[in-house]
Design a protein around this motif. Structure first.
Motif, short mmCIF file in Angstrom:
data_model
loop_
_atom_site.label_atom_id
_atom_site.label_comp_id
_atom_site.label_asym_id
_atom_site.label_seq_id
_atom_site.Cartn_x
_atom_site.Cartn_y
_atom_site.Cartn_z
N ALA A 72 -26.23 15.02 6.99
CA ALA A 72 -27.11 15.15 5.84
C ALA A 72 -27.31 13.76 5.25
CB ALA A 72 -26.49 16.08 4.80
N VAL A 73 -28.44 13.56 4.59
CA VAL A 73 -28.74 12.27 3.95
C VAL A 73 -28.49 12.43 2.46
CG1 VAL A 73 -30.51 10.53 3.54
CG2 VAL A 73 -30.44 11.76 5.73
N ALA A 79 -33.75 15.95 4.45
CA ALA A 79 -33.63 15.21 5.72
C ALA A 79 -32.36 15.57 6.48
CB ALA A 79 -33.67 13.71 5.45
N VAL A 80 -32.49 15.62 7.80
CA VAL A 80 -31.35 15.79 8.69
C VAL A 80 -31.42 14.71 9.76
CG1 VAL A 80 -32.60 17.46 10.16
CG2 VAL A 80 -30.11 17.39 10.20
N GLY A 111 -35.41 10.98 10.84
CA GLY A 111 -35.01 12.06 9.95
C GLY A 111 -35.69 11.95 8.59
N ARG A 112 -35.76 10.75 8.05
CA ARG A 112 -36.43 10.55 6.76
C ARG A 112 -37.93 10.83 6.87
NH1 ARG A 112 -33.64 8.41 2.61
NH2 ARG A 112 -31.63 7.39 2.98
N ALA A 115 -38.59 14.54 7.02
CA ALA A 115 -38.44 15.14 5.69
C ALA A 115 -39.69 14.87 4.84
CB ALA A 115 -37.20 14.58 5.00
N GLU A 116 -40.22 13.65 4.92
CA GLU A 116 -41.43 13.32 4.17
C GLU A 116 -42.61 14.15 4.68
OE1 GLU A 116 -43.42 11.85 1.15
OE2 GLU A 116 -41.30 11.35 1.53
N ASP A 117 -42.72 14.28 6.01
CA ASP A 117 -43.80 15.09 6.59
C ASP A 117 -43.67 16.54 6.14
OD1 ASP A 117 -44.72 12.84 7.86
OD2 ASP A 117 -43.83 13.34 9.81
#
Length: 346
Positions: A72-73, A79-80, A111-112, A115-117
């Motif tokens: 996890a972030v 995010a993963v 991963g970031r 998450a943004e997408d």
């Protein structure tokens, strides 16, 4: 007594083999992820101090050696980060045959970005009233919930099309989505969605929504795949849809329509043989109980009594079970030699 000795010998041999296999697997590090997870955590703390928290690990055996460690972030709950690492290879281990520091950095970037997408996607669909309840393994297609009937299908497909337009616009003109020729959205019924495997709320959102057990709980029942054409960033919001059936239902549907078409073709082609190839069946506009697609056939069987590389097709409209409705239209010369099919659009 002899039978008892033989049974005892077999049991002993089986136990010895099982024990040897366990020792071998343990020695190779393929069933225990602890060393790989420890190495991944040390790597994360060295290169991304305080940013990553390991939340799971799974062995990659028998496909390959090593483990996939999931993080996890800490500053992004969506995010993963997934890192494939094998501490048994060379000093310090390897990650997909490359240096682990670079691979981890790329995994964090990916991963970031995913998450943004996802937030862009979620925002677009939330704005038009459709919750995204799952994502395909790579982050698309999204799964949304709606009941499609003859009375609702046109409206719902149009509303989802508007969601897709919002998604394309929010993604930006230079995005991969905006430059794509089409986008897809899977639609599951409320009753199926209510019984889905939701996972744990504490998991990163992208991890929770892309899990195989969640997708399995949704796709073990028939659902709809809606497609929307995109041109220069503009979406045809009308869309079209097809039914995606579980394997057994798909086979039953195919058998029904192929057998029915075969019976009709026998009047013209007494020795007709049907191909088992299943083309895509699309819903008729405004209907969920009518779908149209192609069935391939051979007027004569080949030397083995089969139909391979068919050059003839029947365009058929059926009910939801595969029973033809209305007339069948024949189309010839549908294949380039023995190569690709070139079936006309419908």
């Amino acid at each position: 007594m002899a039978g008892s000795r033989r049974r005892g010998w077999r049991a002993g041999l089986t136990g010895a083999l099982a024990g040897s296999l366990a020792v071998l697997l343990g020695a190779c590090g393929v069933v225990d992820t602890k060393d790989d997870r420890r190495a991944a955590e040390e790597l994360a703390e060295k290169h991304f101090p305080g940013q990553l928290r390991a939340i799971g690990a799974r062995t990659l055996f028998p496909g390959s050696g090593g483990s996939e460690v999931t993080f996890a972030v800490t500053d992004d709950r969506d995010a993963v980060v997934r890192l494939r690492i094998d501490t048994d290879r060379a000093d310090g281990g390897t990650c997909d045959r490359e240096g682990c520091a670079d691979v981890l950095a790329e995994a964090v970037r990916r991963g970031r970005q995913q998450a943004e997408d996802f937030r862009t996607l979620k925002g677009a669909f939330d704005a038009c009233g459709y919750e995204v309840v799952a994502l395909g393994p790579t982050g698309t297609p999204p799964y949304v919930v709606a009941e499609l009937t003859n009375a609702t299908v046109t409206r719902v497909l149009g509303e989802i099309g508007e969601c897709v337009q919002r998604w394309v616009t929010a993604s930006g003109a230079d995005s991969t989505l905006a430059k794509a020729q089409a986008s897809y959205v899977n639609v599951v019924s409320p009753s199926v969605a209510d019984r889905r495997d939701r996972g744990q709320a504490s998991w990163p959102t992208v991890m929770r929504l892309t899990r195989s057990d969640l997708l399995g709980s949704l796709t073990k029942h028939a659902y709809y795949s809606a497609s929307y054409e995109i041109a220069a960033g503009r979406v045809d919001t009308t869309g079209s849809a097809r039914v995606v059936r579980p394997f057994r239902e798909r086979q039953e549907f195919g058998d029904t329509v192929q057998n029915a078409v075969k019976e009709q073709l026998r009047a013209t082609y007494p020795r007709v043989v049907m191909s088992t190839y299943q083309w895509i069946w699309r819903l008729e506009p405004g209907r969920v109980d009518r779908q149209t697609g192609y069935v391939l056939f051979c007027p004569e069987p080949d030397a083995r009594g089969q139909c391979v590389n068919s050059d003839d097709a029947a365009l058929v409209t059926t009910d939801e079970h595969g029973n033809p409705v209305g007339r069948i239209r024949l189309v010839h010369d549908v294949r380039e030699g023995t190569g690709a099919l070139r079936l006309p659009p419908y």
